[in-house]
Design a protein around this motif. Structure first.
Motif, PDB file in Angstrom:
ATOM      1  N   ARG A  64      60.545   9.443 112.648  1.00  0.00           N
ATOM      2  CA  ARG A  64      61.918   9.889 112.904  1.00  0.00           C
ATOM      3  C   ARG A  64      62.107  10.224 114.374  1.00  0.00           C
ATOM      4  N   ARG A  65      61.127  10.892 114.953  1.00  0.00           N
ATOM      5  CA  ARG A  65      61.238  11.248 116.377  1.00  0.00           C
ATOM      6  C   ARG A  65      61.274  10.008 117.256  1.00  0.00           C
ATOM      7  N   ALA A  66      60.610   8.953 116.828  1.00  0.00           N
ATOM      8  CA  ALA A  66      60.606   7.692 117.580  1.00  0.00           C
ATOM      9  C   ALA A  66      61.783   6.802 117.202  1.00  0.00           C
ATOM     10  N   HIS A  67      62.692   7.316 116.341  1.00  0.00           N
ATOM     11  CA  HIS A  67      63.878   6.574 115.887  1.00  0.00           C
ATOM     12  C   HIS A  67      63.492   5.256 115.207  1.00  0.00           C
ATOM     13  N   ILE A  68      62.394   5.305 114.456  1.00  0.00           N
ATOM     14  CA  ILE A  68      61.959   4.143 113.684  1.00  0.00           C
ATOM     15  C   ILE A  68      62.385   4.341 112.236  1.00  0.00           C
ATOM     16  N   LYS A  69      63.244   3.473 111.763  1.00  0.00           N
ATOM     17  CA  LYS A  69      63.712   3.533 110.382  1.00  0.00           C
ATOM     18  C   LYS A  69      62.980   2.472 109.586  1.00  0.00           C
ATOM     19  N   PRO A  70      62.065   2.865 108.696  1.00  0.00           N
ATOM     20  CA  PRO A  70      61.376   1.860 107.891  1.00  0.00           C
ATOM     21  C   PRO A  70      62.362   1.053 107.046  1.00  0.00           C
TER      22      PRO A  70
END
Length: 292
Positions: free
Chosen positions: A32-38
């Motif tokens: 979430r902190r890296a703005h990665i949405k699985p």
């Protein structure tokens, strides 16, 4: 461990490992902190849970392809389902899906469904997309006509099924693979399909490959790009590139345009080109206002 996300619901991700076991996971906060949405279809690294605690999704591996809507990754093929009737075919949506697939590095296959209801319309739709860079199949999901040929074309592929609501996507998946997915008809009042699929789900297939059932939708915005590049995503234009008086040529209103001449002589479908013109104008406006 590594696996592939087959479903994501309510903050949980369901990951299939190499042994065929499914794990319920939560995404670590670092994603979430890296703005990665699985996304469904993502290949991931994870830490499995136990009887008392869920596991953790730790890393999303690099994607080879992806779509924004439906939100899926690592897809080989998008099967664009167009209804020949009931509801009225939305060919602008089909064009947008073909663009999204091409821009996402994914091949497209077109299935014109409900051919038993409107065979002449189905033939007209198929004619519009000849040369558009996608194999075209005319099928009837409710009777099974044409389904076996389409199944062979998709064998071994990881594929998403997309198109407008009511086009028969779930019914077609049932016919192709015997899934038993819930299906719905078309609202008589508004002539739009009822939404029967609520989330994307990746389903392993016998003989290899996987299929995704995806929610139907009625709006799809084309990815923003420099308007002059839009023509590059129309394979039927490619034989005429470099033959126009102007370079670059938008293939819109320019004089001595080889693409427009091909439209006038019937080598490129007139309606398909008209929708390209509408998308080009939309793209010009969005490009002009992109910093607004």
């Amino acid at each position: 461990m590594q696996g592939i996300i087959t479903r994501g619901v309510g903050g949980f991700y369901y990951v299939l490992d190499a042994e065929g076991q499914t794990h319920q996971l939560r995404a670590q906060a670092k994603l979430r902190r890296a703005h990665i949405k699985p996304m469904v279809g993502d290949r991931v690294e994870f830490e499995p849970g136990n009887d008392e605690e869920d596991g953790w999704l730790k890393e999303v591996l690099p994607r080879k392809s992806q779509l924004a809507r439906p939100p899926v990754a690592n897809i080989d093929t998008v099967l664009v389902v167009i209804a020949a009737a009931a509801p009225e075919p939305d060919l602008m949506m089909a064009d947008r899906l073909l663009l999204a697939a091409r821009q996402g590095g994914i091949e497209a296959v077109i299935a014109v469904n409900k051919c038993d209801i409107a065979p002449e319309t189905a033939e007209g739709i198929a004619r519009q997309y000849r040369g558009a860079g996608a194999d075209i199949f005319r099928v009837c999901a409710s009777t099974g006509a044409g389904v076996e040929t389409l199944r062979e074309r998709l064998r071994g592929h990881v594929h998403a099924v997309a198109g407008q609501s009511g086009a028969g996507k779930s019914t077609l998946l049932n016919a192709l693979y015997g899934f038993g997915l819930q299906t719905g008809g078309v609202s008589r009042k508004i002539e739009r399909g009822r939404h029967t699929t609520r989330h994307c789900e990746l389903i392993p297939l016998e003989g290899g490959g996987m299929a995704l059932d995806t929610p139907g939708f009625s709006l799809l915005e084309t990815k923003l790009c420099d308007p002059v590049l839009l023509k590059d995503d129309y394979p039927e234009f490619q034989p005429y590139e470099g033959q126009c008086r102007f370079s670059p040529c938008y293939h819109a209103t320019e004089p001595d345009c080889a693409v427009r001449e091909a439209v006038e002589t019937g080598k490129i479908d007139k309606e398909r080109h008209a929708r390209y013109m509408a998308l080009l104008e939309e793209m010009r406006i969005r490009w002009r206002d992109r910093y607004g």
